[in-house]
Scaffold this active site. Structure first.
Site, PDB file in Angstrom:
ATOM      1  N   THR A   8       0.845  -1.193   0.000  1.00 32.67           N
ATOM      2  CA  THR A   8       0.000   0.000   0.000  1.00 32.67           C
ATOM      3  C   THR A   8       0.876   1.237   0.000  1.00 32.67           C
ATOM      4  OG1 THR A   8      -1.636   1.296   1.226  1.00 32.67           O
ATOM      5  CG2 THR A   8      -0.188  -0.079   2.535  1.00 32.67           C
ATOM      6  N   ASN A  10      -0.423   3.950   1.227  1.00 32.13           N
ATOM      7  CA  ASN A  10      -1.077   4.752   2.269  1.00 32.13           C
ATOM      8  C   ASN A  10      -0.382   4.489   3.614  1.00 32.13           C
ATOM      9  OD1 ASN A  10      -2.801   5.600   4.339  1.00 32.13           O
ATOM     10  ND2 ASN A  10      -4.625   5.328   3.069  1.00 32.13           N
ATOM     11  N   LYS A  13      -2.410   3.025   6.486  1.00 36.63           N
ATOM     12  CA  LYS A  13      -2.675   1.578   6.441  1.00 36.63           C
ATOM     13  C   LYS A  13      -1.450   0.828   6.931  1.00 36.63           C
ATOM     14  CE  LYS A  13      -5.772   1.343   2.406  1.00 36.63           C
ATOM     15  NZ  LYS A  13      -5.888   0.683   1.081  1.00 36.63           N
ATOM     16  N   GLU A  40      -3.117   0.338 -11.932  1.00 40.83           N
ATOM     17  CA  GLU A  40      -4.441   0.964 -12.070  1.00 40.83           C
ATOM     18  C   GLU A  40      -5.474   0.107 -11.347  1.00 40.83           C
ATOM     19  OE1 GLU A  40      -7.632   2.351 -15.437  1.00 40.83           O
ATOM     20  OE2 GLU A  40      -5.753   1.424 -16.099  1.00 40.83           O
ATOM     21  N   ASP A  69      -7.970  -3.194  -0.207  1.00 41.87           N
ATOM     22  CA  ASP A  69      -8.771  -2.156  -0.808  1.00 41.87           C
ATOM     23  C   ASP A  69      -9.918  -1.937   0.157  1.00 41.87           C
ATOM     24  OD1 ASP A  69      -8.823  -0.448  -3.199  1.00 41.87           O
ATOM     25  OD2 ASP A  69     -10.875  -1.181  -3.320  1.00 41.87           O
ATOM     26  N   PHE A 148      -7.705   8.148  10.308  1.00 38.10           N
ATOM     27  CA  PHE A 148      -7.407   8.887   9.076  1.00 38.10           C
ATOM     28  C   PHE A 148      -8.665   8.944   8.219  1.00 38.10           C
ATOM     29  CE2 PHE A 148      -7.123   5.362   5.955  1.00 38.10           C
ATOM     30  CZ  PHE A 148      -7.029   4.267   6.799  1.00 38.10           C
ATOM     31  N   ASP A 151     -12.616   8.666   9.078  1.00 35.20           N
ATOM     32  CA  ASP A 151     -12.880   8.330  10.487  1.00 35.20           C
ATOM     33  C   ASP A 151     -13.598   9.444  11.261  1.00 35.20           C
ATOM     34  OD1 ASP A 151     -11.977   5.655  10.743  1.00 35.20           O
ATOM     35  OD2 ASP A 151      -9.884   6.314  10.867  1.00 35.20           O
ATOM     36  N   LYS A 171     -10.016   1.089  17.850  1.00 32.20           N
ATOM     37  CA  LYS A 171     -10.448   1.026  16.450  1.00 32.20           C
ATOM     38  C   LYS A 171     -10.094  -0.340  15.851  1.00 32.20           C
ATOM     39  CE  LYS A 171      -9.825   2.820  11.815  1.00 32.20           C
ATOM     40  NZ  LYS A 171      -9.089   3.671  10.882  1.00 32.20           N
ATOM     41  N   ARG A 177     -10.725  -3.228   8.884  1.00 34.11           N
ATOM     42  CA  ARG A 177      -9.366  -3.726   8.650  1.00 34.11           C
ATOM     43  C   ARG A 177      -8.951  -4.691   9.753  1.00 34.11           C
ATOM     44  NH1 ARG A 177      -7.667   0.702   7.755  1.00 34.11           N
ATOM     45  NH2 ARG A 177      -8.180   0.592   5.559  1.00 34.11           N
TER      46      ARG A 177
HETATM   47  P1  ITT Z   1      -3.482   2.010  -1.455  1.00 39.19           P
HETATM   48  O1  ITT Z   1      -4.400   1.800  -2.649  1.00 39.19           O
HETATM   49  O2  ITT Z   1      -2.079   2.337  -1.854  1.00 39.19           O
HETATM   50  O3  ITT Z   1      -3.565   0.917  -0.434  1.00 39.19           O
HETATM   51  P2  ITT Z   1      -5.377   4.107  -0.829  1.00 39.19           P
HETATM   52  O4  ITT Z   1      -5.518   5.104   0.303  1.00 39.19           O
HETATM   53  O5  ITT Z   1      -5.490   4.652  -2.228  1.00 39.19           O
HETATM   54  O6  ITT Z   1      -3.994   3.323  -0.647  1.00 39.19           O
HETATM   55  P3  ITT Z   1      -7.812   2.564  -1.176  1.00 39.19           P
HETATM   56  O7  ITT Z   1      -7.852   2.647  -2.665  1.00 39.19           O
HETATM   57  O8  ITT Z   1      -8.119   1.245  -0.529  1.00 39.19           O
HETATM   58  O9  ITT Z   1      -6.401   2.961  -0.580  1.00 39.19           O
HETATM   59  O10 ITT Z   1      -8.763   3.686  -0.605  1.00 39.19           O
HETATM   60  C1  ITT Z   1      -9.229   3.580   0.665  1.00 39.19           C
HETATM   61  C2  ITT Z   1      -9.772   4.935   1.110  1.00 39.19           C
HETATM   62  O11 ITT Z   1     -10.927   4.667   1.918  1.00 39.19           O
HETATM   63  C3  ITT Z   1      -8.756   5.628   2.009  1.00 39.19           C
HETATM   64  O12 ITT Z   1      -7.906   6.487   1.297  1.00 39.19           O
HETATM   65  C4  ITT Z   1      -9.709   6.373   2.951  1.00 39.19           C
HETATM   66  O13 ITT Z   1     -10.197   7.518   2.322  1.00 39.19           O
HETATM   67  C5  ITT Z   1     -10.874   5.410   3.103  1.00 39.19           C
HETATM   68  N1  ITT Z   1     -10.640   4.494   4.242  1.00 39.19           N
HETATM   69  C6  ITT Z   1     -10.303   3.177   4.185  1.00 39.19           C
HETATM   70  N2  ITT Z   1     -10.132   2.665   5.418  1.00 39.19           N
HETATM   71  C7  ITT Z   1     -10.365   3.689   6.264  1.00 39.19           C
HETATM   72  C8  ITT Z   1     -10.316   3.794   7.662  1.00 39.19           C
HETATM   73  O14 ITT Z   1      -9.971   2.765   8.440  1.00 39.19           O
HETATM   74  N3  ITT Z   1     -10.596   4.971   8.206  1.00 39.19           N
HETATM   75  C9  ITT Z   1     -10.917   6.021   7.432  1.00 39.19           C
HETATM   76  N4  ITT Z   1     -10.963   6.030   6.112  1.00 39.19           N
HETATM   77  C10 ITT Z   1     -10.685   4.856   5.514  1.00 39.19           C
END
Ligand code: ITT
Length: 193
Positions: A8, A10, A13, A40, A69, A148, A151, A171, A177
């Protein structure tokens, strides 16, 4: 120690996976250690997109890879932002995105929503997907500085605090997750990895 690569980009995460996997004895690696390009995400479901991300990294490193995801689905908005959660109102920060979602729900009678997480694991044995869901509703105001993304506007079912007002361990104990990770861990333990 067993190695696992969290596929990831992010950092939030990565942090949540570290909190959950390191106490179980895993050496957690992340994408900062390798050169890579984000694939993509053109799947139609959380599971498909998680597999796309995990495959890209597994083929690149050969190390057991997990990707998730995840996203927030709001019933009043017919499931939006859903699999588009990261791309929703692209270019704006989450304070703005969260304000806009609250505004879009100002006349809603149904504020129900859920976070979904699909974790894809790829190892020598093949591909697996583990899912978790956290039910709840959208708050009327932004509250809390933990967590994040969305939330600060998400009230987990039966709670009067947003998931950004929960401590990380609170959490993780109930989150989408957290639930998906516990299924993943059960699989890894059974496999004796
Ligand atoms: P990767 O694809 O690189 O893992 P990303 O942030 O783009 O990172 P996603 O496509 O899975 O990941 O998008 C998930 C989005 O959903 C994330 O950016 C948040 O906006 C939201 N999200 C997911 N889990 C969350 C959580 O535990 N708390 C708050 N928002 C969350």
């Amino acid at each position: 120690m067993k190695d696992i690569m969290i596929a990831t980009s992010n950092p939030n995460k990565v942090r949540e996976y570290r909190e959950m996997l390191e106490p179980m004895g895993y050496a957690v690696h992340d994408l900062s250690e390798i050169e890579h390009e984000d694939p993509e995400e053109n799947g139609k479901t959380f599971a498909e997109n998680a597999l796309i991300k995990a495959r890209a990294v597994y083929h690149h490193t050969g190390m057991t890879a997990i990707a998730d995801d995840s996203g927030l689905s709001i019933d009043h908005l017919k499931g939006q932002p859903g699999i588009h959660s990261a791309r929703y109102l692209a270019g704006h920060d989450y304070t703005y995105k969260n304000k806009m979602l609250i505004r879009r729900l100002r006349n809603a009678t149904d504020r129900s929503a859920r976070f979904t997480c699909a974790i894809a694991l790829i190892d020598q044995k093949g591909e697996h997907v583990f899912e978790g869901v956290m039910e709840g509703s959208i708050s009327r105001e932004i509250r809390g500085d933990h967590g994040f993304g969305y939330d600060p506007i998400f009230l987990p079912e039966g709670m009067n605090r947003t998931s950004a007002e929960l401590l990380p361990e609170e959490k993780n104990a109930i989150s989408h997750r957290g639930q998906a990770t516990r299924k993943l861990l059960a699989y890894l333990q059974e496999e004796g990895k």
